[in-house]
Design an enzyme around this catalytic site. Structure first.
Site, PDB file in Angstrom:
ATOM      1  CG  HIS A 135     -10.618  -6.772   7.369  1.00  0.00           C
ATOM      2  ND1 HIS A 135      -9.730  -7.152   8.334  1.00  0.00           N
ATOM      3  CD2 HIS A 135     -10.037  -7.096   6.190  1.00  0.00           C
ATOM      4  CE1 HIS A 135      -8.662  -7.703   7.757  1.00  0.00           C
ATOM      5  NE2 HIS A 135      -8.825  -7.671   6.460  1.00  0.00           N
TER       6      HIS A 135
ATOM      7  CD  GLU B 291      -1.917  -2.328   1.382  1.00  0.00           C
ATOM      8  OE1 GLU B 291      -0.783  -2.624   1.799  1.00  0.00           O
ATOM      9  OE2 GLU B 291      -2.826  -3.166   1.242  1.00  0.00           O
TER      10      GLU B 291
END
Lengths: 326, 329
Positions: free
Chosen positions: A129, A60
């Site tokens: 999440h 990322e």
């Protein structure tokens, strides 16, 4: 009219823009034949090929900076961050680079990048999440923040986001992906910064964001039976915020409830509430501004605990009754 | 460490060799001038000077065209000058003036000049690597033919973004050159204490990237190494990692008392490995330059800097109403 899902609507917007403009491409983890973690990019690599549907390593920090660097030099990347929670690993590139380059460079750079961020709870993915951290992004000058609540808006807002010359953070709710709505096939855009009145009413203004718009609509239908006439406003974009539509509604109804999924403390609803309190609409209020938001706990795994962590339809109904002293 | 670059093996014209020396002298004088201005209280905040590192800045930019791009660091004045950013505007930026490279909004750590391929200094260690990788992706996707050279220090090689960027650039075979100025210290942290390998260039192997360690104070060695890397990049062979050993003469920033290194070490680098003195000596030995010409160049540099300071001092501060402009496009 044709009905398609929220995720199909986002895919259609991206595909249309990729057909219209060779500079638009998408990059992210597992977005090729896998179709992305939520199947959102299904079929795109087959149409556009691996150059424009770029599968990335799980990196990322690099892929976010790479998207920003590509945007600064003439591309219009769409970056899929697999879960919005993973943006923490990409944060420097969003906050210190994308948001500030134009300003730091005296207006010379533009950074037309769209960062897609599947967020929200309800799917049983637990604490890392399922978060709703969009308020963090609204705090940073230079970023735009979008949060569509239905398929029609998702398509029009995505097209506007791709055409925008600024970094746009596009918060998608993973529980909305399979939800169908009427979406025309033709091209249309919804300008960033334009709220939508999803239901008009006279007694209470509910300003709701993301999936809470849908819950507010359910609550409004229920409250209608009790004689409480609710207006539901969806800002659709948090930055820029359409303050005018919100304030006009508040002046009409004199009561306001702000509903958001993020942790209530420090969430964007606090900004909306403050904005109303500081405005001339304050004089029209017949009751204190109320907020409903998530509890200050990580999102838990157990389904009942998970539901209890964020506002549900019944919570909205109860809060509205209180506002009406019923 | 390959170190044997000679003028005889070089295809660079005498005029170009002299202009390289001149650019190095401009960088040093720019930094020395900033020191004085800082002492006079004319510079706000802090700055990171690159005195002693002129050969890496100029040498790495020699093989680049105007279309090629660089990303720079917090110690970026030399990189900007070497890539062709106007010294007058840079001086005005350092003094926070509206005529500055960034209209006085960026300052020392954010000088960028997109028109000459300078994608910006950066206040975040290692941030230029992912950005440069993205700029290289644009070159590849749009078939523009330019290469990107990312400057960074030894300290940046312990950031995750270094490793992620090298890997990404390698798997996508991007036209990018990772150019490490190993000046032995990341702020106060000695590279010997911060990594457990001899040469940073060894890290390239982990990502399938050809790498080499060179002397960063011999400008011709720098030029030759970057030429090879540029050729690889332009041929579609992907990235290269170059580690150039050099030394910053000054402290990290203005507040650094340099307690983490010895004065002897500093003296040694200044006396024996001054990149400007070494290059000047070489040009004189090979009859390309005379002492007289060098004296003329010094005068020319001083005039340029005097003009830059005058321009900067006499420029207007930005209007307060520019506070809220340039935030969104």
């Amino acid at each position: 009219m044709r009905e398609i899902t929220y995720s199909e609507a986002i895919r259609e917007a991206m595909s249309q823009e990729m057909r219209n403009n060779q500079d638009v491409f998408i990059m992210g983890e597992d977005i090729g034949v896998y179709g992305g973690a939520f199947g959102l990019t299904n079929g795109m690599i087959e149409e556009f090929g691996p150059e424009r549907v770029r599968i990335t390593p799980i990196s990322e920090a690099a892929i976010s900076g790479c998207a920003v660097g590509a945007a600064m030099t003439g591309m219009r990347p769409i970056l899929e961050i697999q879960f919005s929670d993973f943006i923490m690993i990409a944060m420097d590139n969003i906050v210190n680079q994308a948001a500030k380059n134009r300003y730091m460079f005296g207006g010379k750079a533009k950074v037309p990048v769209v960062v897609r961020l599947p967020g929200g709870s309800g799917a049983g993915f637990a604490a890392q999440h399922s978060q709703s951290l969009e308020a963090w992004m609204t705090h940073v000058p230079g970023l735009k923040v979008v949060q569509p609540s239905n398929a029609y808006d998702a398509k029009g807002l995505m097209k506007a986001a791709i055409k925008d010359d600024n970094p746009v953070l596009f918060y998608e709710h993973k529980m909305l992906y399979p939800v169908k709505g009427e979406v025309p096939e033709e091209e249309y855009e919804i300008p960033l910064g334009k709220a939508d009145i999803k239901k008009s009413g006279t007694d209470i203004s509910i300003v709701a964001t993301g999936i809470m718009v849908n819950r507010a609509m359910e609550a409004a239908a229920e409250l209608e039976n009790e004689g409480i006439n609710v207006e539901v406003i969806d800002p659709r974009t948090l930055v820029p915020l359409d303050t005018e539509t919100i304030l006009e509604s508040v002046k009409k109804t004199s009561r306001v409830l702000v509903v958001y999924e993020a942790v209530k403390r420090g969430g964007y609803g606090a900004e909306i509430a403050s904005m109303i309190a500081e405005s001339d609409a304050f004089d029209y209020l017949d009751a204190p501004i109320r907020r409903l938001g998530g509890v200050a706990a990580p999102i838990p795994y157990n389904p009942e605990l998970e539901k209890a962590a964020v506002p549900q339809v019944n919570d909205i109904i109860k809060e509205c009754r209180k506002l009406m002293n019923k | 460490m390959s170190n044997a670059a000679t003028l005889k093996s070089s295809s660079i014209t005498p005029e170009k060799l002299k202009s390289m020396l001149y650019d190095m002298m401009v960088i040093r004088n720019f930094e020395e001038t900033l020191k004085k201005l800082y002492q006079q209280g004319k510079i706000h905040g802090t700055m990171h000077l690159c005195i002693g590192q002129e050969a890496t800045a100029v040498g790495a930019c020699v093989p680049l065209t105007k279309e090629d791009k660089i990303t720079s660091t917090h110690r970026g004045h030399g990189h900007s000058i070497a890539k062709g950013t106007d010294v007058m505007k840079m001086m005005a930026e350092l003094l926070g003036k509206e005529t500055g490279t960034c209209k006085g909004k960026g300052g020392s750590m954010h000088i960028a000049d997109l028109d000459v391929g300078n994608l910006g200094a950066n206040g975040i260690v290692c941030a230029g690597l992912p950005l440069g990788t993205g700029a290289a992706l644009t070159s590849k996707m749009k078939n523009l033919g330019y290469v990107v050279l990312c400057f960074f220090g030894d300290g940046a090689t312990n950031e995750g973004a270094f490793h992620e960027s090298l890997n990404l650039a390698s798997v996508w075979k991007l036209p990018v050159i990772f150019f490490c100025e190993n000046n032995l210290y990341g702020m106060s942290g000695s590279i010997k204490e911060m990594t457990n390998i001899e040469n940073i260039a060894e890290r390239g192997a982990a990502y399938g990237i050809p790498s080499e360690t060179i002397s960063g104070n011999d400008i011709l060695t720098v030029v030759e190494a970057v030429e090879r890397a540029v050729e690889r990049a332009r041929n579609g062979e992907g990235p290269t990692l170059i580690e150039a050993h050099t030394y910053r003469w000054e402290g990290h920033s203005r507040s650094d008392a340099r307690k983490y290194r010895t004065r002897e070490e500093e003296k040694d680098w200044k006396k024996h490995r001054d990149p400007i003195a070494l290059f000047k000596q070489k040009l004189i030995e090979e009859n390309i330059l005379t002492e007289e010409e060098y004296g003329e160049m010094e005068k020319k540099v001083q005039t340029l800097m005097d003009n830059a300071v005058e321009f900067a001092v006499n420029s207007k501060a930005p209007d307060l109403d520019t506070l809220m402009t340039d935030i969104y496009a």
